[in-house]
Motif scaffolding. Structure first.
Motif, PDB file in Angstrom:
ATOM      1  N   THR A 101      -5.001 -19.677  10.055  1.00 15.25           N
ATOM      2  CA  THR A 101      -6.002 -19.882   9.015  1.00 15.25           C
ATOM      3  C   THR A 101      -6.378 -21.353   8.975  1.00 15.25           C
ATOM      4  N   PRO A 102      -7.609 -21.762   9.296  1.00 15.60           N
ATOM      5  CA  PRO A 102      -8.684 -20.897   9.783  1.00 15.60           C
ATOM      6  C   PRO A 102      -8.346 -20.299  11.152  1.00 15.60           C
ATOM      7  N   ALA A 103      -8.931 -19.138  11.455  1.00 19.06           N
ATOM      8  CA  ALA A 103      -8.586 -18.410  12.672  1.00 19.06           C
ATOM      9  C   ALA A 103      -9.126 -19.113  13.920  1.00 19.06           C
ATOM     10  N   LYS A 104      -8.257 -19.235  14.928  1.00 22.16           N
ATOM     11  CA  LYS A 104      -8.646 -19.828  16.207  1.00 22.16           C
ATOM     12  C   LYS A 104      -8.474 -18.787  17.309  1.00 22.16           C
ATOM     13  N   LYS A 105      -9.368 -18.886  18.310  1.00 16.61           N
ATOM     14  CA  LYS A 105      -9.391 -17.867  19.363  1.00 16.61           C
ATOM     15  C   LYS A 105      -8.496 -18.245  20.559  1.00 16.61           C
ATOM     16  N   PHE A 106      -7.760 -17.281  21.092  1.00 15.34           N
ATOM     17  CA  PHE A 106      -6.939 -17.517  22.278  1.00 15.34           C
ATOM     18  C   PHE A 106      -7.062 -16.363  23.260  1.00 15.34           C
ATOM     19  N   ARG A 107      -7.037 -16.727  24.555  1.00 15.58           N
ATOM     20  CA  ARG A 107      -7.109 -15.702  25.604  1.00 15.58           C
ATOM     21  C   ARG A 107      -5.700 -15.342  26.036  1.00 15.58           C
ATOM     22  N   VAL A 108      -5.339 -14.090  25.883  1.00 13.97           N
ATOM     23  CA  VAL A 108      -3.957 -13.684  26.131  1.00 13.97           C
ATOM     24  C   VAL A 108      -3.871 -12.525  27.123  1.00 13.97           C
ATOM     25  N   VAL A 109      -2.769 -12.487  27.837  1.00 14.80           N
ATOM     26  CA  VAL A 109      -2.471 -11.390  28.748  1.00 14.80           C
ATOM     27  C   VAL A 109      -2.031 -10.190  27.910  1.00 14.80           C
ATOM     28  N   VAL A 110      -2.601  -9.027  28.180  1.00 14.87           N
ATOM     29  CA  VAL A 110      -2.240  -7.808  27.446  1.00 14.87           C
ATOM     30  C   VAL A 110      -1.092  -7.129  28.181  1.00 14.87           C
ATOM     31  N   ASP A 111       0.051  -7.010  27.527  1.00 16.99           N
ATOM     32  CA  ASP A 111       1.225  -6.531  28.244  1.00 16.99           C
ATOM     33  C   ASP A 111       2.047  -5.527  27.441  1.00 16.99           C
ATOM     34  N   THR A 112       2.022  -4.278  27.881  1.00 21.90           N
ATOM     35  CA  THR A 112       2.795  -3.238  27.182  1.00 21.90           C
ATOM     36  C   THR A 112       4.289  -3.372  27.476  1.00 21.90           C
ATOM     37  N   GLY A 113       4.670  -4.252  28.400  1.00 21.92           N
ATOM     38  CA  GLY A 113       6.085  -4.422  28.714  1.00 21.92           C
ATOM     39  C   GLY A 113       6.693  -5.615  28.002  1.00 21.92           C
ATOM     40  N   SER A 114       5.957  -6.247  27.109  1.00 27.13           N
ATOM     41  CA  SER A 114       6.425  -7.471  26.480  1.00 27.13           C
ATOM     42  C   SER A 114       6.494  -7.326  24.966  1.00 27.13           C
ATOM     43  N   GLU A 115       7.575  -7.825  24.378  1.00 27.18           N
ATOM     44  CA  GLU A 115       7.758  -7.655  22.935  1.00 27.18           C
ATOM     45  C   GLU A 115       7.166  -8.794  22.121  1.00 27.18           C
ATOM     46  N   LEU A 116       7.109  -9.973  22.710  1.00 28.64           N
ATOM     47  CA  LEU A 116       6.703 -11.153  21.946  1.00 28.64           C
ATOM     48  C   LEU A 116       5.260 -11.544  22.231  1.00 28.64           C
ATOM     49  N   PHE A 224       1.229 -17.510  34.132  1.00 24.65           N
ATOM     50  CA  PHE A 224       0.230 -17.387  33.063  1.00 24.65           C
ATOM     51  C   PHE A 224      -1.093 -18.041  33.419  1.00 24.65           C
ATOM     52  N   ARG A 225      -1.407 -18.081  34.711  1.00 24.43           N
ATOM     53  CA  ARG A 225      -2.671 -18.675  35.144  1.00 24.43           C
ATOM     54  C   ARG A 225      -3.838 -18.150  34.323  1.00 24.43           C
ATOM     55  N   GLY A 226      -4.591 -19.046  33.770  1.00 18.60           N
ATOM     56  CA  GLY A 226      -5.795 -18.632  33.064  1.00 18.60           C
ATOM     57  C   GLY A 226      -5.572 -18.111  31.663  1.00 18.60           C
ATOM     58  N   ALA A 227      -4.319 -18.074  31.228  1.00 17.37           N
ATOM     59  CA  ALA A 227      -4.050 -17.504  29.906  1.00 17.37           C
ATOM     60  C   ALA A 227      -3.570 -18.567  28.928  1.00 17.37           C
ATOM     61  N   ASP A 228      -3.847 -18.339  27.652  1.00 16.45           N
ATOM     62  CA  ASP A 228      -3.321 -19.206  26.595  1.00 16.45           C
ATOM     63  C   ASP A 228      -2.022 -18.642  26.034  1.00 16.45           C
ATOM     64  N   GLY A 229      -1.675 -17.428  26.475  1.00 17.30           N
ATOM     65  CA  GLY A 229      -0.466 -16.804  25.950  1.00 17.30           C
ATOM     66  C   GLY A 229      -0.413 -15.334  26.304  1.00 17.30           C
ATOM     67  N   VAL A 230       0.379 -14.590  25.556  1.00 15.66           N
ATOM     68  CA  VAL A 230       0.611 -13.176  25.851  1.00 15.66           C
ATOM     69  C   VAL A 230       0.497 -12.357  24.567  1.00 15.66           C
ATOM     70  N   LEU A 231      -0.126 -11.209  24.667  1.00 16.81           N
ATOM     71  CA  LEU A 231      -0.153 -10.260  23.558  1.00 16.81           C
ATOM     72  C   LEU A 231       0.883  -9.182  23.858  1.00 16.81           C
ATOM     73  N   GLY A 232       1.959  -9.193  23.096  1.00 18.54           N
ATOM     74  CA  GLY A 232       3.075  -8.278  23.357  1.00 18.54           C
ATOM     75  C   GLY A 232       2.839  -6.913  22.739  1.00 18.54           C
ATOM     76  N   LEU A 233       2.685  -5.901  23.597  1.00 17.74           N
ATOM     77  CA  LEU A 233       2.385  -4.557  23.106  1.00 17.74           C
ATOM     78  C   LEU A 233       3.529  -3.567  23.320  1.00 17.74           C
ATOM     79  N   ALA A 234       4.708  -4.071  23.666  1.00  9.98           N
ATOM     80  CA  ALA A 234       5.842  -3.166  23.849  1.00  9.98           C
ATOM     81  C   ALA A 234       6.191  -2.513  22.518  1.00  9.98           C
ATOM     82  N   ASN A 235       6.981  -1.457  22.600  1.00  5.75           N
ATOM     83  CA  ASN A 235       7.354  -0.752  21.381  1.00  5.75           C
ATOM     84  C   ASN A 235       8.581  -1.419  20.773  1.00  5.75           C
ATOM     85  N   SER A 236       8.337  -2.354  19.851  1.00  8.28           N
ATOM     86  CA  SER A 236       9.430  -3.105  19.245  1.00  8.28           C
ATOM     87  C   SER A 236       9.023  -3.503  17.835  1.00  8.28           C
TER      88      SER A 236
END
Ligand SMILES: *[C@@H]1O[C@H](CO)[C@@H](O)[C@H](O)[C@H]1NC(C)=O
Ligand SMILES: *[C@@H]1O[C@H](CO)[C@@H](O)[C@H](O)[C@H]1NC(C)=O
Ligand SMILES: *[C@@H]1O[C@H](CO)[C@@H](O)[C@H](O)[C@H]1NC(C)=O
Length: 453
Positions: A101-116, A224-236
């Motif tokens: 807040t205020p919201a800032k935009k980040f490009r993240v890797v979408v990963d169903t194998g990652s919790e964080l 993490f080439r080209g990424a600002d981070g990771v979006l963790g989509l694992a089931n956790s």
């Protein structure tokens, strides 16, 4: 006094009703994030590309195996998972998220194998900015950022599986983490709780509060080439998925465009239900999704593979998740990994159908079975590969998803031998041009072929 109590009861009731109304209206809305394939950002050369993909897939598989071994073990075993952590080595799809807040935009890797979920981050505003060409989240400038203290139960117990560290010099010190990737990459930072802003399909925006976020102050390596981070989509409990699906109807879905697509096409990562199957080109099918068998991964119950009319002879133990086998669906692995005995059976079944084609060994392509497709190759004559799930549901990937474009006039079978016993992984190339819907409430996976447009 009585009056105040009555008033306070009334206010509480109204607040609750409002909260319920908000929750209900949210359950009917849908969050939609745009998703892009990594190659649309910086197209690599095809040869180099497939080599990278296979290396990264194999490293990631080592990580998946380690995680499984550490399941249910004591402190020692948990540390094993902690020490590696190439959760996102080969992830291929990106999305944008709005943080703080205020919201800032980040490009993240979408990963169903990652919790964080983590982003490049500075806890304090001062200090040199070493993360050139990447967006940096300045946590100190966000009014909604809260550190997770190192003395808290959250840090000491709950986040152990998410690589939290034990060092805690003062009570005010934030809870820190240290990833060590199998390929030599590392990432260090501190945990926080933060607000995420998401766009809804109705054009409005919603805020998700108190989500765990990794504030990564440093990392090294190519993962993490080209990424600002990771979006963790694992089931956790701590992944983005759990909060987002709680707020938006217990489901998420994605549709992956062709990995070799040179067009700047994007697809969507959606939280919520609504008309996600609107553009399917065939009816959707559903199979049980097991959320507990191989945590935090999404496990499906494959019981066989066929090619054309032929059921391939694969021992049942390959599919038994209780004995080191079993199959997961993963957005961060590219090729499809099969236990050795299944791999051998599948490639020899293909060989019988591809006898007319010249087998080639292009330099730099680490896949075993590649074919010259200049003459005599007709994709529509390639037999249909089918994954059979328990209960009779079948997944019939597109031919381009298993006879994979690798270089000009070269196609390779998109499988990798994964060892024995091994977790079988249906990778993101096999999932292409299908819409996948993960229903975490009903524990089901639905899928349908789609243009992903
Ligand atoms: C795709 O990218 C090119 C430039 O790389 C741009 O000119 C074109 O407008 C884009 N097309 C779409 C549909 O976004
Ligand atoms: C279906 O496809 C059309 C374009 O063909 C697109 O405008 C629309 O948003 C898509 N609908 C969904 C639900 O994806
Ligand atoms: C490929 O096979 C299909 C089906 O047998 C046939 O209709 C088509 O003409 C073939 N294409 C070429 C280029 O030979």
């Amino acid at each position: 006094m009585e009056r105040n109590r009555a008033l306070s009861f009334l206010i509480t009731t109204i607040t609750m009703l409002l909260l319920i109304a908000v929750a209900e209206s949210k359950a009917n809305t849908v969050v939609r994030l745009e998703m892009k394939h990594r190659d649309t950002l910086s197209p690599p050369s095809p040869f180099r590309h497939i080599e990278d993909i296979k290396n990264a897939d194999q490293k990631r598989h080592v990580m998946i195996s380690k995680k499984r071994k550490s399941k249910g073990g004591g402190g020692e075993a948990v540390k094993m998972g902690l020490g590696s952590g190439i959760d996102y080595g080969a992830a291929q799809y990106f999305s944008e998220i709005m943080v703080g807040t205020p919201a800032k935009k980040f490009r993240v890797v979408v990963d169903t194998g990652s919790e964080l979920t983590w982003v490049n981050c500075r806890l304090r505003e001062k200090g040199p900015d070493k993360l050139k060409n990447r967006r940096v989240f300045r946590a100190g400038e966000s009014s909604s950022f809260r550190k997770v203290g190192c003395l808290t139960q959250t840090c000491k117990v709950d986040l152990m599986n998410l690589f939290s560290l034990a060092n805690c010099p003062t009570p005010g010190t934030p809870c820190s983490y240290d990833y060590r990737y199998a390929d030599g990459s590392t990432s260090q930072g501190v945990f926080g709780k933060e607000t995420f802003t998401v766009g809804l399909t109705n054009g409005r925006r919603a805020r998700l509060r108190g989500l765990l976020i990794g504030c990564s102050s440093s990392f090294s390596g190519n993962s993490f080439r080209g990424a600002d981070g990771v979006l963790g989509l694992a089931n956790s409990d701590y992944s983005f998925t759990s909060k987002a699906t709680n707020a938006f109807g217990g489901k998420f879905s994605y549709c992956l465009v062709d990995h070799m697509s040179t067009k700047n096409v994007s697809n969507y990562l959606t939280f919520g239900s609504a008309s996600s199957f609107a553009n399917k080109t065939a009816p959707e099918r559903t199979t049980p999704l097991d959320l507990k068998l191989i945590p935090p991964f999404y496990t499906v119950n494959v019981i066989g593979i066929s090619l054309g009319d032929e059921m391939i002879n694969i021992p049942a133990k390959v599919w038994d998740a209780n004995n080191g086998g079993g199959t997961i669906l993963d957005s961060g692995t590219s090729l499809t990994l099969l236990a050795d005995v299944a791999y051998k059976a599948v490639v020899s079944a293909f060989e019988r159908h591809l006898v007319g084609l010249k087998r080639v060994k292009p330099e730099g392509v680490p896949i075993e079975y590649c074919y010259d497709t200049k003459t005599g190759y007709n994709e529509s004559k390639l037999p249909q590969l089918t994954f059979h799930f328990k209960g009779g549901t079948r997944f019939e990937p597109h031919r381009r998803s298993y006879m994979v474009d690798t270089a000009p006039d070269v196609r390779c079978l998109g499988f990798v031998a994964a060892g024995s016993p091994a977790t079988n992984v249906i990778g993101n190339i096999m999932q292409q041009n299908y819409l996948w819907e993960f229903n975490l409430v009903a524990s089901t996976l639905s899928f349908a072929p789609s243009t992903c447009l």
